[in-house]
Motif scaffolding. Structure first.
Motif, short mmCIF file in Angstrom:
data_model
loop_
_atom_site.label_atom_id
_atom_site.label_comp_id
_atom_site.label_asym_id
_atom_site.label_seq_id
_atom_site.Cartn_x
_atom_site.Cartn_y
_atom_site.Cartn_z
N VAL A 1 0.85 -1.19 0.00
CA VAL A 1 0.00 0.00 0.00
C VAL A 1 0.89 1.24 0.00
O VAL A 1 1.72 1.41 0.89
CB VAL A 1 -0.91 0.01 1.24
CG1 VAL A 1 -1.77 1.26 1.27
CG2 VAL A 1 -1.77 -1.26 1.28
N ALA A 2 0.70 2.10 -0.99
CA ALA A 2 1.46 3.34 -1.09
C ALA A 2 0.57 4.53 -0.75
O ALA A 2 -0.50 4.71 -1.34
CB ALA A 2 2.03 3.51 -2.50
N THR A 3 1.02 5.30 0.24
CA THR A 3 0.32 6.52 0.65
C THR A 3 1.26 7.70 0.46
O THR A 3 2.45 7.52 0.23
CB THR A 3 -0.11 6.42 2.13
OG1 THR A 3 1.05 6.27 2.95
CG2 THR A 3 -1.05 5.25 2.36
N SER A 4 0.72 8.89 0.60
CA SER A 4 1.53 10.11 0.53
C SER A 4 1.58 10.76 1.90
O SER A 4 0.54 11.03 2.50
CB SER A 4 0.91 11.11 -0.46
OG SER A 4 0.93 10.59 -1.76
N SER A 5 2.78 10.99 2.38
CA SER A 5 2.95 11.68 3.66
C SER A 5 3.64 13.01 3.41
O SER A 5 4.10 13.29 2.30
CB SER A 5 3.77 10.81 4.62
OG SER A 5 5.12 10.79 4.22
N ALA A 6 3.74 13.80 4.45
CA ALA A 6 4.44 15.08 4.33
C ALA A 6 5.90 14.88 3.94
O ALA A 6 6.51 15.75 3.32
CB ALA A 6 4.34 15.85 5.64
N ASP A 7 6.45 13.72 4.27
CA ASP A 7 7.85 13.41 3.97
C ASP A 7 8.03 12.69 2.64
O ASP A 7 9.15 12.32 2.29
CB ASP A 7 8.44 12.54 5.08
CG ASP A 7 8.47 13.26 6.41
OD1 ASP A 7 8.62 14.49 6.42
OD2 ASP A 7 8.33 12.58 7.44
#
Length: 152
Positions: free
Chosen positions: A29-35
């Motif tokens: 699962v690929a998510t987008s974080s602030a980093d």
């Protein structure tokens, strides 16, 4: 749902996608974080045309998805080049049920929870009060099956 445009000759049929997702056990699962991107493996259930994920409600993945519900998920298999096959699902996740999941009756979760339990815990539904359910109804599915590449 968007239609797959590339590599249609090696794409799986809908029946093949359903069978593949029903037999595989781990997704990424690929998510987008602030980093930047964050990728984690998870168990899943493919039920009713949706990918059902159970995630720790206190995790980076959960934090990312509550901020931005867009997700990409890959399920793949094979070792040698001619065996490679997989499915990428893209879309937005939705929380289903209470957070964290403790067992409140939720009709939408009856099928996915049982499918998950059948696959991973011998049919016994477990609720630990730490995980919650996410449903991904794919906006786009891309698949590949290198076994369909003609051999010379």
């Amino acid at each position: 749902m968007k239609e797959q445009r590339r590599a249609r000759k090696i794409a799986m049929t809908q029946e093949e996608v359903d069978a593949f997702l029903s037999e595989q056990r781990t997704c990424r699962v690929a998510t987008s974080s602030a980093d930047g991107p964050h990728v984690t493996p998870l168990w899943f259930a493919w039920h009713g045309g949706a990918l059902w994920l159970t995630s720790l409600a206190r995790s980076q993945r959960w934090t990312d998805l509550m901020r931005d519900p867009r997700v990409a998920v890959v399920v793949d298999a094979g070792e040698e080049y001619g065996e490679l096959r997989g499915v990428e699902l893209r879309g937005r996740v939705e929380v289903v049920g209470e957070v964290p999941r403790t067992g409140e009756p939720v009709a939408e979760l009856e099928g996915p929870e049982q499918a998950f339990a059948d696959r991973y815990s011998g049919g016994t539904i477990g609720r630990d009060g730490r995980h919650a359910w996410l449903r991904l109804t794919p906006e786009k599915i891309t698949s590949w099956d290198f076994r369909k590449i003609p051999r010379s």
